[in-house]
Design a protein around this motif. Structure first.
Motif, PDB file in Angstrom:
ATOM      1  N   ALA A  19       0.848  -1.187   0.000  1.00 56.74           N
ATOM      2  CA  ALA A  19       0.000   0.000   0.000  1.00 56.74           C
ATOM      3  C   ALA A  19       0.882   1.235   0.000  1.00 56.74           C
ATOM      4  O   ALA A  19       2.019   1.204   0.477  1.00 56.74           O
ATOM      5  N   VAL A  21       0.610   5.074   1.447  1.00 62.38           N
ATOM      6  CA  VAL A  21      -0.171   5.829   2.417  1.00 62.38           C
ATOM      7  C   VAL A  21       0.392   7.238   2.537  1.00 62.38           C
ATOM      8  O   VAL A  21       1.615   7.413   2.654  1.00 62.38           O
ATOM      9  N   ARG A  22      -0.494   8.226   2.496  1.00 58.70           N
ATOM     10  CA  ARG A  22      -0.078   9.624   2.660  1.00 58.70           C
ATOM     11  C   ARG A  22      -0.354  10.057   4.084  1.00 58.70           C
ATOM     12  O   ARG A  22      -1.469   9.924   4.580  1.00 58.70           O
ATOM     13  N   ALA A  33       3.472   0.306  10.168  1.00 54.38           N
ATOM     14  CA  ALA A  33       4.030   0.399   8.815  1.00 54.38           C
ATOM     15  C   ALA A  33       5.320  -0.386   8.627  1.00 54.38           C
ATOM     16  O   ALA A  33       5.660  -0.748   7.501  1.00 54.38           O
ATOM     17  N   SER A  49       5.110  10.160   2.764  1.00 52.17           N
ATOM     18  CA  SER A  49       4.525   9.011   2.069  1.00 52.17           C
ATOM     19  C   SER A  49       5.180   7.732   2.552  1.00 52.17           C
ATOM     20  O   SER A  49       6.401   7.678   2.704  1.00 52.17           O
ATOM     21  N   ALA A  54       0.233  -3.997   2.736  1.00 54.90           N
ATOM     22  CA  ALA A  54      -1.158  -3.534   2.751  1.00 54.90           C
ATOM     23  C   ALA A  54      -1.942  -4.060   3.947  1.00 54.90           C
ATOM     24  O   ALA A  54      -2.828  -3.372   4.463  1.00 54.90           O
ATOM     25  N   VAL A  57      -2.063  -1.797   7.287  1.00 48.09           N
ATOM     26  CA  VAL A  57      -2.563  -0.417   7.275  1.00 48.09           C
ATOM     27  C   VAL A  57      -3.980  -0.359   7.850  1.00 48.09           C
ATOM     28  O   VAL A  57      -4.874  -1.034   7.343  1.00 48.09           O
ATOM     29  N   ALA A  61      -6.442   5.098   7.737  1.00 47.12           N
ATOM     30  CA  ALA A  61      -5.297   5.705   7.062  1.00 47.12           C
ATOM     31  C   ALA A  61      -5.551   5.958   5.576  1.00 47.12           C
ATOM     32  O   ALA A  61      -4.787   6.656   4.929  1.00 47.12           O
ATOM     33  N   ARG A  62      -6.596   5.372   5.005  1.00 46.35           N
ATOM     34  CA  ARG A  62      -6.967   5.539   3.601  1.00 46.35           C
ATOM     35  C   ARG A  62      -5.811   5.226   2.639  1.00 46.35           C
ATOM     36  O   ARG A  62      -5.340   6.089   1.913  1.00 46.35           O
ATOM     37  N   PRO A  63      -5.397   3.977   2.601  1.00 49.64           N
ATOM     38  CA  PRO A  63      -4.297   3.602   1.709  1.00 49.64           C
ATOM     39  C   PRO A  63      -4.724   3.528   0.250  1.00 49.64           C
ATOM     40  O   PRO A  63      -5.899   3.354  -0.056  1.00 49.64           O
ATOM     41  N   GLU A  64      -3.768   3.655  -0.628  1.00 49.71           N
ATOM     42  CA  GLU A  64      -3.938   3.370  -2.047  1.00 49.71           C
ATOM     43  C   GLU A  64      -3.335   1.994  -2.291  1.00 49.71           C
ATOM     44  O   GLU A  64      -2.297   1.653  -1.747  1.00 49.71           O
TER      45      GLU A  64
END
Length: 137
Positions: A19, A21-22, A33, A49, A54, A57, A61-64
């Motif tokens: 992932a 994460v910002r 993390a 960042s 993944a 998370v 945290a709203r990961p991509e």
């Protein structure tokens, strides 16, 4: 203008779902993390960042992602030119977006998990070799 020669590389495809994460600027690195086969922190004046596993998370945290990581087999000489160009152009031509990281020894290319098979095909069509993590050449 100098003539570029075609370069081919071996990429190691890692199995872990990653992932991106910002976090806010100046954020502390959260303990969730760090347990990851690939963990990276990039901090600027406006953001921090993280790239991490993944599964660690938290939802808030709203990961991509998830992303699949390709490690360029190295170490690579820092004087090499065109490494990323030779690897990223085939992905761009296939319409695959990337997130790229570099370490002292090599480069890492992250693609969204749903595009990993297409990425494998694009790399191989360009003459690169893709191996799963742990495979021997």
């Amino acid at each position: 203008m100098t003539e570029q020669t075609s370069q081919t590389f071996t990429l190691i495809r890692h199995p872990d779902a990653l992932a991106v994460v910002r976090l806010g600027p100046g954020s502390q690195i959260p303990k969730w993390a760090t347990p990851s086969t690939l963990f990276s922190v990039t901090a600027t004046a406006t953001e921090t960042s993280l790239v991490c596993h993944a599964s660690t998370v938290p939802r808030k945290a709203r990961p991509e992602g998830p992303f699949v990581a390709y490690e360029v087999a190295g170490p690579l000489d820092m004087a090499l030119t065109g490494v990323l160009t030779s690897l990223l152009v085939p992905l761009a031509d296939a319409g695959i977006s990337v997130f790229v990281l570099s370490t002292f020894d090599t480069d890492w290319i992250l693609v969204r998990g749903g595009f990993a098979e297409q990425a494998d095909q694009a790399f191989e069509a360009a003459g690169h070799t893709v191996q799963p993590k742990g495979a021997r050449a």
